[in-house]
Design an enzyme around this catalytic site. Structure first.
Site, PDB file in Angstrom:
ATOM      1  CB  SER A  23      -0.920   0.007   1.229  1.00  0.00           C
ATOM      2  OG  SER A  23      -0.158   0.017   2.427  1.00  0.00           O
ATOM      3  CD  GLU A  24       2.744   3.163   3.350  1.00  0.00           C
ATOM      4  OE1 GLU A  24       2.614   4.145   2.602  1.00  0.00           O
ATOM      5  OE2 GLU A  24       2.291   3.118   4.504  1.00  0.00           O
TER       6      GLU A  24
ATOM      7  CG  HIS B 119       8.447   2.167   5.094  1.00  0.00           C
ATOM      8  ND1 HIS B 119       8.698   2.941   6.200  1.00  0.00           N
ATOM      9  CD2 HIS B 119       7.117   1.866   5.136  1.00  0.00           C
ATOM     10  CE1 HIS B 119       7.565   3.109   6.881  1.00  0.00           C
ATOM     11  NE2 HIS B 119       6.604   2.455   6.263  1.00  0.00           N
TER      12      HIS B 119
ATOM     13  CG  HIS C  20       6.772  -0.029  10.696  1.00  0.00           C
ATOM     14  ND1 HIS C  20       5.967  -1.015  10.190  1.00  0.00           N
ATOM     15  CD2 HIS C  20       6.562   1.058   9.904  1.00  0.00           C
ATOM     16  CE1 HIS C  20       5.291  -0.561   9.137  1.00  0.00           C
ATOM     17  NE2 HIS C  20       5.648   0.692   8.945  1.00  0.00           N
TER      18      HIS C  20
ATOM     19  CG  HIS D 284       4.253   5.541   8.848  1.00  0.00           C
ATOM     20  ND1 HIS D 284       3.472   5.836   7.767  1.00  0.00           N
ATOM     21  CD2 HIS D 284       4.617   4.250   8.683  1.00  0.00           C
ATOM     22  CE1 HIS D 284       3.364   4.775   6.988  1.00  0.00           C
ATOM     23  NE2 HIS D 284       4.060   3.791   7.529  1.00  0.00           N
TER      24      HIS D 284
END
Length: 219
Positions: free
Chosen positions: A76-77, A96, A98, A161
């Site tokens: 989704s990114e 990316h 977390h 995020h």
């Protein structure tokens, strides 16, 4: 199509999960082919340990799906990845995650100053790790929100995020992501020991002045 790039995306994403930078199915990784310009990107919500080559999706820079052999959907990114590639034509890899320490500062909307000289290798333009402003994940607004951060650093935080590393290939992007997490932990510990007082940091002029030594022998 682009099987080598697909396998590399899987390798890097698995390593990130193994190192605890992201949980199964979270985070996303991509690599851009230098000849076609196509991007290989991880699928949405699949445990990285279960990924197969055919699960990796190929898209163009406009977000059109070129190949999705197993019917998987791109992360989704993906729009954020594509925005980064459009903003920096020298970038061919995006990671990316977390990760815990970097995301701690992202939650606080707190930039990380250049407290160690190793940050000089991370493409900084303003001697700091910036924070891209919060936008809802998976939206065009989020994709646009990273543009300014991408212009001044090869690693940055995303408010509330996570964190992003970019580079000349996916290995370098991932290395910047590992460096960022390491530096975020050092900064966290420094603030803790220093009772919240900010440590001294380097200026951009100090970074810009550095040159590889002309000779390696000490007189």
């Amino acid at each position: 199509m682009l099987e080598n790039l697909k396998d590399n995306v899987i390798k890097i994403s698995r390593d990130a999960q193994n190192k605890g930078l992201c949980q199964p199915g979270s985070g996303n990784f991509s690599e851009r082919d230098k000849e076609s310009g196509y991007v290989c990107v991880t699928p949405a919500a699949i445990d990285r340990m279960k990924l197969r080559t055919d699960d990796i999706i190929v898209v163009d820079l406009d977000g059109n799906v070129i190949e999705a052999k197993n019917g998987t959907r791109p992360s989704s990114e993906t729009m954020m990845h594509l925005q980064i590639y459009k903003t920096r034509d020298d970038i061919f890899g995006v990671a990316h995650t977390h990760s815990k320490f970097a995301t701690t500062f992202a939650v606080l909307n707190k930039e990380i100053p250049a407290i160690v000289y190793e940050l000089a290798s991370m493409g900084l333009k303003e001697a700091r790790i910036p924070v891209a402003p919060f936008e809802t994940p998976g939206t065009p607004e989020l994709a646009k929100s990273v543009t300014e951060s991408v212009k001044i650093s090869n690693a940055f935080l995303m408010e509330k995020h996570g964190a992003v590393g970019i580079g000349e290939d996916l290995e370098k992007a991932y290395l910047n992501m590992l460096y960022l997490e390491d530096i975020a932990e050092i900064y966290f510990n420094t603030l803790l020991v220093n009772q919240g007082k900010e440590p001294d940091s380097f200026t951009q002029d100090q970074f810009d002045a550095w040159k590889y030594p002309e000779k390696l022998k000490i007189d």
